[in-house]
Scaffold this active site. Sequence first.
Site, short mmCIF file in Angstrom:
data_model
loop_
_atom_site.label_atom_id
_atom_site.label_comp_id
_atom_site.label_asym_id
_atom_site.label_seq_id
_atom_site.Cartn_x
_atom_site.Cartn_y
_atom_site.Cartn_z
N LYS A 11 0.84 -1.21 0.00
CA LYS A 11 0.00 0.00 0.00
C LYS A 11 0.86 1.25 0.00
O LYS A 11 0.47 2.28 -0.55
CB LYS A 11 -0.97 -0.01 1.18
N LYS A 13 -3.95 -10.14 -6.58
CA LYS A 13 -5.27 -10.49 -6.05
C LYS A 13 -6.34 -9.50 -6.55
O LYS A 13 -6.03 -8.34 -6.82
CB LYS A 13 -5.26 -10.57 -4.51
N LYS A 67 -10.98 -4.50 -4.41
CA LYS A 67 -12.07 -3.57 -4.66
C LYS A 67 -11.59 -2.15 -4.92
O LYS A 67 -12.32 -1.34 -5.45
CB LYS A 67 -13.11 -3.61 -3.53
P1 ATP Z 1 -8.75 -2.95 -0.59
O1 ATP Z 1 -8.61 -3.23 -2.05
O2 ATP Z 1 -9.58 -1.76 -0.29
O3 ATP Z 1 -7.46 -2.96 0.18
P2 ATP Z 1 -9.71 -5.63 -0.38
O4 ATP Z 1 -10.62 -5.80 -1.55
O5 ATP Z 1 -8.39 -6.29 -0.43
O6 ATP Z 1 -9.57 -4.12 0.01
P3 ATP Z 1 -10.44 -6.04 2.39
O7 ATP Z 1 -11.47 -5.17 2.94
O8 ATP Z 1 -9.03 -5.69 2.72
O9 ATP Z 1 -10.58 -6.17 0.83
O10 ATP Z 1 -10.71 -7.55 2.77
C1 ATP Z 1 -11.91 -8.09 3.25
C2 ATP Z 1 -11.86 -9.60 3.28
O11 ATP Z 1 -11.85 -10.12 1.96
C3 ATP Z 1 -10.61 -10.18 3.95
O12 ATP Z 1 -10.98 -11.34 4.66
C4 ATP Z 1 -9.73 -10.53 2.81
O13 ATP Z 1 -8.82 -11.56 3.12
C5 ATP Z 1 -10.75 -10.99 1.77
N1 ATP Z 1 -10.26 -10.79 0.41
C6 ATP Z 1 -9.92 -9.61 -0.15
N2 ATP Z 1 -9.55 -9.78 -1.43
C7 ATP Z 1 -9.66 -11.12 -1.66
C8 ATP Z 1 -9.41 -11.94 -2.82
N3 ATP Z 1 -8.98 -11.42 -3.94
N4 ATP Z 1 -9.64 -13.27 -2.73
C9 ATP Z 1 -10.07 -13.81 -1.57
N5 ATP Z 1 -10.31 -13.09 -0.45
C10 ATP Z 1 -10.11 -11.77 -0.49
#
Ligand code: ATP
Length: 336
Positions: free
Chosen positions: A117, A199, A202
Amino acid sequence: METTEQKKRIFSGIQPSGIITLGNYLGAVKNWVNLQDEYDCLYCIVDMHALTVRQDPAKLRQNTMSLAALYIACGLDPVKNIIYIQSHVPAHAELSWILNTFTYMGELNRMTQFKEKALKHADNINAGLFTYPVLMAADILLYQADLVPVGEDQRQHIEITRDIAVRFNNIYGDVFKIPTGFIPRAGARIMSLQEPDKKMSKSSEDANSYISMLDDPKVIVNKVKRAVTDSDCVVKYDPENKPGISNLMNIYSCFTDKTYEEIEKEFEGKGYGDFKLAVGECAADNISAIQTEYNKIIKDKAYLEELFRSGAERADRIARKTLSKVQKKVGFVMKQ
Ligand code: ATP
Ligand code: LTN
C-alpha cells in the site's frame, strides 16, 4: 440438563473502501454465512481502517451502508450475528492505542500489506497505514475471538495479532484469548481478471480487473469473457503456468462445488469461449440473486440505522469488558 457449552466466537471485518468484489465474497462473506449457526459471530464494517487510504466522505458513507446491506443480502442474519460499524464502538480506538505500545516498529515494517500500500499510495504513507495491523489486533482481541475467518492475504496480520496478545499476556496474565486464523482452501485468493498474478481488489483502478457484487449481470459475463488467459486452449488447473484459467476454475468451483478434475472433464475438447461463458453466467446468476435482496434492503434506511444502533450496543457491551480489564492491568485509574 441444561447445556452450558459455550459457542466459540468468531470476529471478522471488511473495509468499506469500495463495493465488495467477488474476491471478498468468495474469500470471506460466503464462508461467514456457513459459520453463523455454529458460532457466536461478530461481523464488523471497519470504516476506521478504510481511512488509511484517502476516502471521499460521501462515498465512504455510501459504501458503509452498501456493505451492511450486502452482508445481509449475502445471507448474514443480523439477529444471529452482531453486525456493526467499527467507529460506533470507541473501545476499538482505545485498545488500539494501548496495543501500539506493545508493538514494535520492526514487526510492522515487515508487513507486506503495508509495503504494497505504501508503494501504491506513495503520496500518503500515513502513520495509520503503518499501524493498521494494531487496530486490527484490537478489533479481534476486544471480543476474545477464537477464530478469524479471512482470505489468505490477512495471514500475516493474524500472526502479529497473536504475537501482540501473547506478549501482553506474558506480562499481565491471561487477558486475551489467542485467536486462530480460519482461511478457506477454496476461494481464499481470487485473482485479478486482468493480471492473474495479483489479487482481485475492490480499490483497483481498472474496473475490468474485478467483479463488483453490484455489477450488472451482463457486465459480469463480459468481464469474464475479457479475462486474461493463455493461448493453449486447454481447461486445466495449473496456477503457475495457467494463472488466468486456474483463477476462473477456482471461481467456478466455489459456485458449483465441482472439483478441478470434474471441471477439466466438463470442458474437455471445448474452447475457452464455452468455459468463460459458463463461469460468467454462473457468477452472474448467483450475484444477481444477491442483488435482488440488496435492492430491497438498501432502500430501507431506517432498518439499517436500527441495525447499526443495536449492533453497536451489543458489540460495545462485550468490548467494554475486555477494555476495562486491560486498563486496570496497565495501571490506569478507573473512572468511577
Ligand atoms: P482494498 O482493495 O480496499 O485494500 P480488499 O478488496 O483487499 O480491500 P479487504 O477489505 O481488505 O478487501 O478484505 C476483506 C476480506 O476479503 C478479507 O478477509 C480478505 O482476506 C478478503 N479478500 C480480499 N480480497 C480477496 C481476494 N482477492 N480473494 C479472496 N479473499 C479476499
Ligand atoms: N484487514 C482486514 C480487515 C479487517 C479485519 C479485522 C479482518 C480489519 N479488522 C479484524 C478480520 C478481523 C482486511 O481484510 N484487509
